[in-house]
Write a protein that holds these residues in place. Structure first.
Motif, PDB file in Angstrom:
ATOM      1  N   LEU A 167       5.541   0.273  11.739  1.00 56.43           N
ATOM      2  CA  LEU A 167       6.164   1.220  10.823  1.00 56.43           C
ATOM      3  C   LEU A 167       5.361   1.303   9.525  1.00 56.43           C
ATOM      4  N   GLY A 168       4.954   0.154   9.024  1.00 56.81           N
ATOM      5  CA  GLY A 168       4.243   0.106   7.755  1.00 56.81           C
ATOM      6  C   GLY A 168       2.902   0.796   7.830  1.00 56.81           C
ATOM      7  N   LEU A 201       0.833  -1.207   0.000  1.00 58.07           N
ATOM      8  CA  LEU A 201       0.000   0.000   0.000  1.00 58.07           C
ATOM      9  C   LEU A 201       0.864   1.251   0.000  1.00 58.07           C
ATOM     10  N   ALA A 202       1.810   1.282   0.940  1.00 61.62           N
ATOM     11  CA  ALA A 202       2.658   2.457   1.050  1.00 61.62           C
ATOM     12  C   ALA A 202       3.451   2.647  -0.236  1.00 61.62           C
ATOM     13  N   MET A 203       3.876   1.555  -0.821  1.00 59.94           N
ATOM     14  CA  MET A 203       4.654   1.635  -2.040  1.00 59.94           C
ATOM     15  C   MET A 203       3.830   2.250  -3.159  1.00 59.94           C
ATOM     16  N   ALA A 233       9.779   1.219   1.287  1.00 59.94           N
ATOM     17  CA  ALA A 233       8.828   0.166   0.923  1.00 59.94           C
ATOM     18  C   ALA A 233       9.500  -0.884   0.052  1.00 59.94           C
ATOM     19  N   LEU A 234      10.421  -0.430  -0.781  1.00 54.93           N
ATOM     20  CA  LEU A 234      11.131  -1.357  -1.658  1.00 54.93           C
ATOM     21  C   LEU A 234      11.970  -2.328  -0.826  1.00 54.93           C
ATOM     22  N   PHE A 235      12.618  -1.788   0.199  1.00 50.44           N
ATOM     23  CA  PHE A 235      13.381  -2.669   1.096  1.00 50.44           C
ATOM     24  C   PHE A 235      12.486  -3.725   1.697  1.00 50.44           C
ATOM     25  N   ALA A 236      11.298  -3.287   2.115  1.00 55.23           N
ATOM     26  CA  ALA A 236      10.389  -4.238   2.741  1.00 55.23           C
ATOM     27  C   ALA A 236       9.882  -5.262   1.737  1.00 55.23           C
ATOM     28  N   GLU A 237       9.564  -4.788   0.514  1.00 54.62           N
ATOM     29  CA  GLU A 237       9.012  -5.699  -0.497  1.00 54.62           C
ATOM     30  C   GLU A 237      10.034  -6.713  -0.970  1.00 54.62           C
ATOM     31  N   ALA A 254       2.662   8.503   3.342  1.00 52.85           N
ATOM     32  CA  ALA A 254       2.451   8.426   1.898  1.00 52.85           C
ATOM     33  C   ALA A 254       1.170   9.153   1.508  1.00 52.85           C
ATOM     34  N   LEU A 255       0.135   9.000   2.351  1.00 49.50           N
ATOM     35  CA  LEU A 255      -1.126   9.678   2.072  1.00 49.50           C
ATOM     36  C   LEU A 255      -0.947  11.193   2.112  1.00 49.50           C
TER      37      LEU A 255
END
Lengths: 575, 207, 181, 372
Positions: free
Chosen positions: D343-344, D180-182, D232-236, D352-353
């Protein structure tokens, strides 16, 4: 030592404590009864007192009496005065008397011991790493317990002959000898073979054989047992194994009907030596040299290690079922053995009843040496009589069986641990007979047998023997038997059960003895296995006493017949 | 029948979607069912691609296969739902009724499809025509595969339905929150499974 | 009585709460480490220096006269916690001029290195100072049998160590001169 | 089918194969880079033993390559290939075999829409170098990469063992949370690029890249979006500090605990393929793709040489980003699972919003301002 003899008790004061001890014993024994150790080297309960090691020095005193009047001498408090002996006395040579004061750990006694230990260690080599006695050495133990812990001796130690051959079985290391003379007294008093003595004086004193003689009697290894240090060692056991590795299992010597109590010492399933176990009613602390060698047969080449049917190695199940098949026929005879335990003999009798077989029992006889090697060279002849396996005293051959075989009255033979060919049976006799052999070693009979059920030796199983005194004694498994073998009594039990069409129940000695205890006419009636003490149980022989036994009078034994005729002589062989 | 590549692909993907859907119902293992559902969704997305409705296709994969089904799987695995037992094949009233409804539903759908796809009426138009850019009546909005115009459409002509759908979703969310919220003083140990689930499920409200 | 003072943790500032400055400084640290000198020891080629008293592979040693010191007293076998040592004792024949007074020597001496835990008890217990854990630490083999060190191999690895006692030498001198009876 | 179609298909397949092999080998060497960089950061030298028979015999170069560990990926690959395949008895066989494939395929599929350069022919007509120039590039990538989680979840579940299962569960939760955040973090980028008066068109990645040509990179325009996207990329990609599914320290090996040999290798490569693709996407979106520098026009002339240089430049940027991935991994400790979730959902998503709303307003304001 017999229970029925009334022993007078006297009161002594041991380390300030009033205790009762039997009259006439010496201070070492008296202290031991009450848990005090008086260290000693030359004293041995079964030998005369020599008093030459001086290790057992204790402080001793008597209540004072006036010499003239015999009146007690009183001190200012009105108590009887104690006349302490100014120098310490040896515990082994001093007998108790009423009112005696003994101090085993007074400063004087301790100081004396330390001094004696120091003297003993002056010339004793520090050989412990290579000495076989290490681990069971009194010198080591007492040096730890009573020694001063360091040496003030700076000179060179004496050098004396080492590795001297005293006899075929005994090696002497003179440097280690502390001149206690136990071995000399043993040879004189027990073995009646006076071959050892000290020569030279002072620090030159040396234990040696008299010229032209050697220590070669059948009891020579007892000197090794009683030697408190590593001076006398067994040539056979020498450097074989350290004693602290050895596991001791109580057993009974199966050499003869004397039934000497022994300890079988083993490590990891291998027996290394056999030593006597003290039993004052049977063997005191001795046993024969020949009896110590018996364990060598356990791992011998001729040992049967597997069951066989028709000459081929087979499983126990197959061998048992084949035996059952053979025993289901008519005309069966059983050859029992006096080497079997009571339990096996009982089961054999049961088997004979089931198959209506006649049991033949050969005896094995030899010379009687008047000590621990009796004329009956089997451990359990009286067991065969007590279980009712046979009624008659066995002879040394199997002529009746031979006659029956010739007549053709026997088709199947169950032989337990006996060699038929050594007992007057020929191959001619056995032509038509089937043979089932239950035994431990290969012999001519086992080679001919149709079924061989390999059994366990006395060291690999537990059970009971009845010795010449009609004393029921237990022996225990010391080492595991060859893989796949089970105790003989279990094999016999299986055969007996399967013959009657049942599945054999697992059986322990306890439950087997419940059955044996039900024998009505036997002297074994009412005995439970767990109630047999570790040093044996005297049975009442009853009518069995009237049979003509071959044993002559010996250590702790007099033939019952002789006893009745010859009441005047108490205990012929004991002194 | 002369199959063009597109026709061929259509049948392949149609088989995948319908077969996947059937397998969802028929498979006993819930995880397998979920996997078939994903397969079915991907099949549908492929059909969208054939229609050149790329945006829809991608959204289908992104939202349904990528997010919703992961949650499904998440729950199935976490609740440790075992395979359905094969017992109870006897015809109960419930079963009869549900079977009847299912047959009715499938028949209804078939009729509708045949009626409106033009296959039954044998009209010249077939399903591929849908992909052609067609003007939405009464508005200058191009309903097309282009994302831009798609967006325009959503926020102009279809603004109301969009808002209604959004409001419905909001209502549903509020409902869920109300339902799952614990009453004050309610003990935790009443049903441990739920509480353990709660602790491991992401809880945005917590922060 | 010392009073316990509770130290309140300082509240984090905004930048600390984002962790970003800390992350940045961490990144800086690791990056600077990229170019630092490496400490790796290239093992088979370079060897570490063995500290004194290191407990490596147990070995048997000979005295300075090249004679076997072990008399197979089996104390090491007794004390060995994992039962890795196995000794078969043997006689030294009387016609062995050099050592006949020692009388006893191991016929076979095996240490199972698969069992050995390098505890050093054997070295400690040995009354003859015949067994030493030396510096060799890398031991490998293709079979289990290969890792059972026999007497020959143990002496080969052990070699000769200086000996302050000369116990058996003294014994021999005593025998030759002085106090022989 | 006609010849032209066949030719096109053959060409596409060839391109795809080339692409796959390039990405895979980059992934392989990323593994090496990871080991080397980690070693260097920890004061070690890293893999330096593998040799090839002839190359290592070359003086200077051979030992140099050996010390760099250049042949290590080869040896690693061979090891995975020849190790004994052990399939534990308690696993669900079908999914156990399926999951490595499911893990790898999305990672490789996403690169089809990834532009890595452009070619300008003699007529001045420019085509982006991409396998499929889809208008919805970024959405496609999100869609496909979101499928990658199934590999991990199924792998963890089918292993029928608690640690892999926990890894799988954590992974799925994490993927959903950060997707979502991504998505929200890239929206402002497209908003910006597609704003009235801007050059971008739709969601195409190539147009994003080209919008950055000769002007500011988007990372400079929207640093906050770039930052959110990077986190977010790190998390994904399950990289530290978000490597929940593996977490060696508390979950043994995470979802692939029960996997060995080549199946493990596939998981491994898939992970690094994700890193490579992720870096490339970031380069595309925020770092100007194959274009030279912000505010600087490409110094190379159009044509073959130019596009090759562009591709090289693109790769160079990607490698820098890969290095950043590695660098961060060996610097930061792992978040706890609850911290990751917090965190997410509580930090990244609201940020992000806010970011999105801010750019919405900004774009509208700029539009209004330019219109009036």
């Amino acid at each position: 030592m017999s229970a029925n003899v009334k022993v007078d008790m006297v009161t002594i004061i041991l380390n300030g404590e009033e205790v009762e001890v039997p009259d006439g014993i010496n201070l070492i024994e008296a202290a031991q009864i009450h848990g005090r150790e008086v260290p000693h080297y030359c004293y041995h309960p079964k030998l005369t007192v020599a008093g030459n090691c001086r290790m057992c020095l204790v402080e001793m005193g008597m209540p004072m009496r006036d010499r003239g009047t015999g009146e007690p001498v009183l001190d200012s408090d009105g108590n009887q005065k104690i006349g302490w002996i100014p120098k310490p006395v040896i515990g082994c040579g001093t007998n108790v008397s009423p009112g005696m004061r003994v101090n085993t750990d007074s400063p004087l006694a301790k100081d004396s011991r330390e001094g004696i230990m120091e003297f003993l260690l002056v010339n004793h080599p520090l050989d412990c790493p290579i000495c076989d006695q290490a681990g069971e050495c009194r010198l080591q133990e007492f040096a730890m317990d009573y020694g001063r812990g360091y040496s003030r001796f700076v000179e060179r130690k004496n050098v004396k002959p080492k590795r001297t051959r005293l006899g075929p079985k005994v090696t002497l290391d003179d440097e280690r000898c502390i001149l206690c003379s136990r071995c000399i007294r043993f040879c004189q008093e027990v073995a009646k073979d006076d071959v050892l003595g000290f020569v030279d004086r002072g620090s030159y004193s040396t234990l040696t054989c008299f010229p032209g003689k050697e220590l070669s009697n059948n009891y020579s290894l007892n000197t090794v047992d009683i030697c408190p240090v590593g001076a006398l060692t067994s040539s056979d056991f020498r450097f074989k194994m350290r004693v602290w590795f050895l596991k001791e299992s109580p057993s009974i010597c199966s050499e003869s009907s004397a039934g000497a109590n022994t300890l079988v010492e083993s490590r990891e399933g291998q027996i290394y030596r056999i030593t006597p176990r003290r039993n004052d009613s049977v063997n005191d602390t001795w046993m024969t040299d020949s009896g110590r060698e018996l364990f060598k047969k356990v791992k011998s080449e001729s040992r049967l290690t597997a069951h066989r049917t028709n000459g081929c190695v087979d499983t126990l199940d197959a061998a048992v079922s084949f035996s059952v098949e053979l025993l289901s026929n008519e005309k069966i005879a059983i050859v029992g053995s006096c080497n079997s335990s009571v339990e096996e003999q009982y089961l054999l009798r049961k088997l004979a009843d089931q198959t209506k077989a006649k049991i033949h029992l050969p005896g094995h006889f030899g010379e009687d040496d008047g000590l621990l090697l009796s004329a009956d060279r089997t451990p359990n002849l009286r067991g065969a009589l007590a279980t009712g396996m046979v009624k008659k005293y066995p002879s040394d051959n199997l002529k009746p069986l031979a006659l029956q075989l010739v007549k053709g009255a026997v088709k199947t033979l169950l032989v337990v641990n006996e060699d038929l060919f050594a007992l007057g049976i020929t191959k001619e006799h056995l032509k038509k007979a089937k043979i089932i052999y239950v035994g431990t070693h290969v012999n001519e009979t086992s080679k001919m047998a149709d079924v061989v059920l390999a059994g366990l030796t006395v060291f690999e199983k537990s059970g009971t023997f009845i010795n010449r005194n009609f004393r029921l004694q237990k022996f225990f498994q010391a080492v595991p038997g060859p893989a796949g073998l089970v105790p003989d009594f279990l094999v016999l039990n299986r055969i007996a059960s399967e013959l009657s069409g049942k599945v054999a129940e697992s059986l322990g000695l306890e439950s087997l003895w419940k059955e044996i205890g039900k024998l009505r006419t036997s002297c074994l009636k009412g005995i439970a296995y767990r109630e047999i003490p570790s040093d044996g149980l005297d049975l009442d022989p009853g009518k069995l006493a009237d049979l003509s036994y071959v044993e002559g009078p010996a250590l702790n034994f007099s033939p019952i017949k002789a006893k009745t005729t010859d009441k005047m002589k108490p205990k012929a062989a004991k002194d | 029948m002369n199959l063009s590549l597109v026709d061929f692909l259509f049948y392949v993907f149609a088989t995948i979607s319908v077969g996947g859907g059937l397998a969802v119902i028929l498979s006993r293992n819930p995880v397998t069912a979920a996997m078939f559902m994903i397969l079915s969704l991907v099949g549908v997305a492929s059909l969208f691609v054939l229609l050149e409705a790329f945006f829809l296709a991608v959204l289908q994969v992104l939202v349904y296969a990528g997010a919703v089904m992961v949650l499904f799987l998440f729950i199935i695995m976490l609740m440790d739902v075992g395979p359905e037992s094969g017992k109870g094949t006897a015809l109960s009233k419930k079963r009869l009724l549900s079977g009847f409804v299912a047959v009715l539903g499938v028949g209804f759908l078939t009729v509708l499809t045949l009626e409106y796809s033009g296959v039954a009426a044998d009209s010249g138009a077939n399903w591929q025509d849908v992909s052609e850019e067609t003007r939405v009546e009464g508005a200058n909005v191009v309903f097309s595969k282009s994302v831009k115009s798609f967006g325009y459409g959503l926020f102009t002509k279809y603004m109301l339905p969009l808002q209604v759908a959004g409001f419905l979703l909001l209502a549903a969310m509020v409902g869920v929150i109300v339902l799952s919220k614990k009453k004050k003083g309610e003990s935790n140990d009443e049903d441990t499974e739920d509480s353990s689930l709660e602790s491991s499920v992401p809880q945005p409200e917590e922060a | 009585m010392i009073k316990t003072v509770v130290m309140e943790r300082k509240p984090l500032s905004l930048s600390e709460r984002t962790y970003l400055p800390q992350i940045a400084s961490g990144l800086k640290t690791t990056f600077s480490n990229l170019f630092k000198k490496k400490v790796t020891l290239q093992y088979p080629e370079q060897r570490p220096s063995i500290p004194r008293g290191y407990r490596g592979v147990p070995t048997l040693v000979k005295d300075p006269n090249g004679r076997e010191k072990c008399v197979s007293c089996q104390l090491c076998e007794f004390v060995c916690p994992p039962k890795a040592i196995r000794i078969t004792p043997g006689h030294i024949p009387e016609d062995d001029e050099e050592r006949s007074h020692v009388e006893k020597a191991p016929e076979e001496f095996e240490i199972d290195m698969l069992r050995c835990i390098y505890c050093g008890y054997c070295e400690e217990v040995c009354p003859e100072e015949a067994i030493f854990l030396q510096e060799n630490y890398s031991l490998s083999g293709y079979s289990r049998e290969e890792l059972v060190n026999d007497k020959e191999k143990l002496y080969e690895m052990g070699g000769t160590l200086p000996d302050k006692h000369f116990k058996w030498d003294k014994k021999k001198t005593d025998e030759e001169q002085g106090n022989a009876h | 089918m006609d010849a032209e179609l066949m030719q096109m298909l053959a060409l596409k397949v060839t391109y795809a194969l080339v692409m796959v092999s390039v990405v895979m080998s980059i992934a392989g060497y990323t593994v090496l880079a990871e080991r080397k960089v980690c070693a260097w950061m920890q004061g070690r030298v890293g893999p330096n033993r593998t040799v090839l028979p002839f190359i290592s015999a070359i003086p200077f170069i051979g030992p140099f390559l050996r010390n760099l560990g250049l042949f290590q990926p080869l040896a690693d690959g061979l090891k995975f290939l020849f190790k004994e395949e052990i399939v534990p008895g308690h696993v669900n066989k079908f999914y156990y075999y399926l999951s490595p494939i499911v893990a790898l395929v999305p990672a490789l599929t996403t690169m089809t829409v990834l532009p890595f350069g452009e070619f300008t022919n003699a007529e001045g007509f420019t085509t982006p170098l991409v396998l499929a120039n889809v208008d919805l590039g970024i959405l496609f990538i999100f869609a496909i990469s979101s499928l990658g989680v199934y590999g991990i979840v199924l792998g963890g579940w089918s292993s029928n063992s608690k640690y892999p299962f926990l890894g799988g569960i954590r992974s799925s939760a994490q993927m959903i949370s950060y997707e979502l955040a991504m998505g929200l973090s890239v929206l402002p980028v497209f908003l910006w690029v597609n704003a009235p008066g801007m050059t971008g068109s739709g969601l195409s990645l190539a147009s994003i890249v080209n919008s950055q040509e000769g002007t500011a990179w988007l990372v400079l325009v929207q640093p906050f979006s770039a930052f959110l996207f990077l986190v977010a990329l790190f998390a994904e990609t399950n990289r530290l500090p978000f490597d929940m599914p593996e977490s060696e320290t508390d979950l043994v090996g995470g979802f692939h605990t029960e996997y060995g040999s080549f199946k493990f290798g596939i998981f491994f490569v898939a992970e690094y393929a994700h890193v490579v693709i992720g870096s490339a996407i970031f380069t595309t979106l925020f770092l100007g793709g194959w274009h030279f520098l912000p505010w600087v026009a490409d110094p190379w002339a159009p044509g073959w040489i130019g596009s090759l240089l562009g591709v090289g430049w693109f790769l160079a940027k990607t490698f820098c980003l890969i290095f950043f991935f590695i660098w961060v991994r060996w610097t930061l400790p792992r978040f706890r699972y609850d911290q990751v979730m917090k965190l997410g959902w509580a930090k990244l998503l609201p940020l992000a919003l806010v970011n999105l709303i801010f750019y919405m307003i900004l774009v509208t304001y700029l539009d209004q301002a330019s219109a009036s």
